[in-house]
Design an enzyme around this catalytic site. Structure first.
Site, mmCIF file in Angstrom:
data_model
loop_
_atom_site.group_PDB
_atom_site.id
_atom_site.type_symbol
_atom_site.label_atom_id
_atom_site.label_comp_id
_atom_site.label_asym_id
_atom_site.label_seq_id
_atom_site.Cartn_x
_atom_site.Cartn_y
_atom_site.Cartn_z
ATOM 1 N N LYS A 26 0.836 -1.201 0.000
ATOM 2 C CA LYS A 26 0.000 0.000 0.000
ATOM 3 C C LYS A 26 0.876 1.259 0.000
ATOM 4 O O LYS A 26 0.665 2.183 -0.786
ATOM 5 C CB LYS A 26 -0.921 0.011 1.232
ATOM 6 N N ASP B 260 -6.503 1.114 0.768
ATOM 7 C CA ASP B 260 -6.565 1.297 2.221
ATOM 8 C C ASP B 260 -7.948 0.851 2.703
ATOM 9 O O ASP B 260 -8.746 0.306 1.936
ATOM 10 C CB ASP B 260 -6.244 2.751 2.610
#
Ligand code: SF4
Length: 213
Positions: free
Chosen positions: A126, A144
């Site tokens: 991420k 997320d």
């Protein structure tokens, strides 16, 4: 492309167009002056609000503005500076070691691929996607908690596995739009598609949503 994916392709583009008309090109919420500072801010933002990270890094970057300075920092001093953002012990070690690795293996430059970025301490997929989307023309889709929730509710994905979500969206959307698409979904998740009480009647994309409440 399969029929179902073609439909999802259309829905994704419509969601992008609608959210873009509301939020436009979303700026990075984290403070940074250089690619190195973005890397550090993103590592520090894990499980912390952007506002708190921004307040904390101004002091950090005043004293340690680049990878050379941070690689030689005393870990106890870094811990003191970044304590307000939480998980400060592991984060202090990670950012010092990331700075060292950048200097030793990448000539002080931020690597341009997910594979190389994730070799740095504290950088997961991420984080790498956030960095790539801001530094390298949008070619990164960061998943997320907001992106995960919104895409599942709408019905674009049926998994909470961030890697699977990223791979599917990369097939459905043009690469140039990936970074902003992620940021648009984050804005939508923060403002409208809230975790506990989504504001479905006011949602601009409720006509495209399977879960509409
Ligand atoms: S209709 Fe409701 S569940 Fe669907 S995206 Fe909008 S706010 Fe979220």
């Amino acid at each position: 492309m399969k029929v179902l994916e073609r439909r999802k392709d259309y829905i994704c583009v419509e969601i992008y167009r609608t959210l873009f008309s509301i939020y436009g090109k979303v700026k990075c919420p984290l403070f940074y002056r250089t690619p190195f500072q973005l890397l550090i801010s993103v590592i520090l933002s894990a499980q912390c609000t952007d506002e708190r990270v921004n307040k904390t890094v101004s002091g950090l970057f005043a004293k340690y503005p680049d990878s050379m300075a941070l690689s030689e920092a005393d870990v106890n001093e870094i811990e003191k500076i970044i304590k307000p953002i939480g998980l400060y012990k592991i984060k202090a070690k990670n950012i010092i070691n990331a700075a060292k690795k950048l200097n030793e293996e990448f000539g002080g430059e931020i690597p341009e691929t997910i594979e190389k970025l994730t070799e740095l301490p504290g950088v997961g997929r991420k984080t790498a996607n956030v960095i790539i989307s801001h530094l390298f023309d949008g070619y990164g889709f960061a998943v997320d908690t907001h992106v995960n929730r919104v895409l599942n509710r709408i019905g674009i994905v049926n998994t909470h596995n961030p890697y699977k979500i990223e791979m599917l969206i990369m097939k459905l959307m043009s690469h140039e739009s990936l970074g902003n698409f992620s940021l648009l979904l984050i804005m939508h998740g923060r403002n409208t598609c809230l975790a506990r009480t989504p504001k479905c009647p006011d949602c601009a994309i409720n006509n495209l949503c399977r879960k509409r409440l």
